[in-house]
Scaffold this active site. Sequence first.
Site, PDB file in Angstrom:
ATOM      1  N   CYS A 175       0.931  -1.095   0.343  1.00  0.00           N
ATOM      2  CA  CYS A 175       0.029  -0.282   0.343  1.00  0.00           C
ATOM      3  C   CYS A 175       0.814   1.410   0.039  1.00  0.00           C
ATOM      4  O   CYS A 175       0.961   1.176   0.973  1.00  0.00           O
ATOM      5  CB  CYS A 175      -0.981   0.359   1.649  1.00  0.00           C
ATOM      6  SG  CYS A 175      -1.408   1.182   1.913  1.00  0.00           S
TER       7      CYS A 175
ATOM      8  N   CYS B 149       1.023   3.596   3.160  1.00  0.00           N
ATOM      9  CA  CYS B 149       1.140   2.659   4.009  1.00  0.00           C
ATOM     10  C   CYS B 149       3.030   3.000   4.114  1.00  0.00           C
ATOM     11  O   CYS B 149       4.415   3.327   4.675  1.00  0.00           O
ATOM     12  CB  CYS B 149       0.986   1.124   4.418  1.00  0.00           C
ATOM     13  SG  CYS B 149      -0.556   1.181   4.948  1.00  0.00           S
TER      14      CYS B 149
END
Length: 755
Positions: free
Chosen positions: A66, A69
């Site tokens: 991600c 992230c």
Amino acid sequence: MMMRMMADLGWLRVSGVLGFLLLALAPAQAHLYGPDDLVVSLADGAHSVLLNSSSAWFAQFYASWCGHCQSFKPTFQALARDIKDWRPAVYLAVLDCGNEDNTLVCREFDVQGFPTMKFFHSNTKEKSEAVRSQSRDPGSIKKFIIDKLEASKDSPPPACPPLEPISTPEVEQFFQNNDETYLVLIFELPEMYTAREVALDMVQYDGVSVRRVLNIQEDLVTKFNVSSFPSGFLLSRDGSISTIGVEEVSREAYTRFIRSLPGVKKLNLNLIGWKGVEEKNVTLRPANSSKIYMADLESSIHYSLRVEVVRYSTLEGERLKALCGYINVLAKYFPARPMLRNLLHTLNDWLGKQKGDTIMYEDFSDVLNNTYKVKDAVLSPHVNYIWCQGSKAKYRGFPCTVWTLFHLLTVQAFELRAADSEPQEVLQAMREYIRYFFGCRYCAVEFEKMASESMNFVRDHDDAIRWLWSSHNRVNKRLAGNNEEDPEFPKIQWPSKDLCPKCRKKLLNKEIWDGPNVLRFLKQRFSESNISFEYLEDEKKMLKKLREETSTNTVREKRETKDLKEEQDTAGRNYNIVPPNMVPPGKAEEEGNDDSLPTTKAKQILRHRPTIIKMKSNTALQKDGEEKILDLDAYENHYFQGRTLQDSNSKLHKRALHPKTLLDPSDAEFNEEAVRERLLKRGIDTKYLLGVIVKEGDSNWKGRWVKMLEVGFSRLDISLCIILYFLTSMGLLAMYLYLNVRSRFFRQRCRCPQP
Ligand code: FAD
């Protein structure tokens, strides 16, 4: 960059030598965090670390693929450095929910999007007690942690200093009640955090206590004559009191000063360190940039259904609809290998049969994992990225496959142009999937913005292909140059000139897209013939492996046994029950697919109330001596399933195997045996009818005619009809004759002269 250039030129993504070199460098499992990050990895057991701990925990659940992230990583690392001295009062911890091994743990901790951050008080007993944090900057996270620590007054971590303001009597009696050499008082306004931060900074130090005093505590403020906030005072055991004179009033300055006091020493604490999982090396496999890989596409389906959807133990409402939409477009348009195709149709059919607004993921996963042993149906049990493999494991992967899959589906929908296919069908399915399941929540929000702006303007299949392409390019533009970008695969406005020289043209000295050529290029790239089947595991082997794995799932077996027992207790007898859509136990094996497959699944769970009828004749589903009872729903499903499998085994082209063709019930009803059986069940003699049943090869029109007849006219019915018709005709004729004679008679009487 070098690699991208090579790739775009249509060369192999890496040469053998380069691949070999990278093989030694690239980690198999992505870890955004490592031993230098002062955080604890939860990979070895989140429960044992976070629950019943004498420390408080602030845990981040992320997915290594991600992008958000990855951008958040420096913030979290900085936070970890900043509050490293607060350990063991509070620790920071991380868990990679993008790693499939952690899927169930993440679900148990109710992690549905990334990054998710949760605070666990010391002695947290239940996962549900954790408090979610929405903060994303280190300052607010720190404040959040302090607030939570302060709120846990009843059971604070033993290592945590008192964070609430000190009272006047406490100050007066401090040295009588404590062994410390110093008491530091920091006067501040209620909204300030300096005193508490300094107190926590001293967790690992002995000989001093740092306490907070608020500006509203008038007696202490007056006693110490405080006029500016924050202000620090040092009280010593020998009774001396002095102002803490620091050049610049800050947490760091106070902490530095206090740590330098004579008699204040650092404790030798045994802190929990990084217990990370070892990183393994991966093979970076050569891939051809002009192809798309079935391995990537199957990985996407595997990951979405086994890792993303699994986060929701209950699927209901709009989320359930999103899942149905996703499976439906996969079943309709995905040019899958035969066994995956079977599985997708089975899933689609099963979802379609579910009554109500809720399903349990476990039930869905039973079908997904083919627990019921539908013949020849399997989804790859792990990811296997080829073109979507990044130069490091944390790059690319799943999101790359999601884009690829949906680009492919838009083009397949165009190619098939099924009668019931809406131009926006695939895009809407993607939109809903991203909205309800895609773990990167920021990505989902951004995508939804794009969709709500312009998706409605999509009028035909070409528009749908173009819309997704240009939206993807908008994302590429936004992300180009980010730290999270794979340096070997920079984001470009795609396709590059090398990949498609005709896709751009010049207009008034400006380079613009050449619309028709771009569309042509996209249709070719995402066509079925451009799919490479390299690096794929054999479906039969996958099926066998999966069955071996599921047959060792003893916990589930136990649960099933319990469920079945309860069901039997309630029903009072043991039906031969088959869940909707499934081949009955042992049936798949009976059909002679793979003898080596385990056949031990003795029973299936009842999840719906079957429509039960008594059977008159022997059918394949009946076993000798068993009560002749059949679940009609299951039988019907079994029947359609059988057709699906039968058809898919043949070498017909995909279009002939289109779900509409495969599962068309009207088609199914031409089956002579089925018709006979249905009529027999109603106690109707079928001899007459069978005479008019249209055999294969006759026109559809005739077939439909038979379908109408098949509703059930017996010979008796027809004889009665004829007799009735005959009698009615006779009656009418008699009436006609009678009236005719009568009218003639009257006419003659009228003509007679009057007397
Ligand atoms: P990707 O962008 O994933 O592309 C995969 C492959 O598709 C490329 O290698 C190329 O061959 C091909 N391709 C590239 N562009 C196009 C195009 N325009 N049309 C057709 N094919 C193309 N990450 C974020 O950090 N922030 C976000 O907001 C974000 N939003 C996302 C939204 C969605 C719906 C998805 C699926 C992903 C999103 N991501 C986001 C992830 C991001 O877009 C990339 O998928 C990820 O960074 C991996 O990049 P990649 O280099 O593999 O190429």
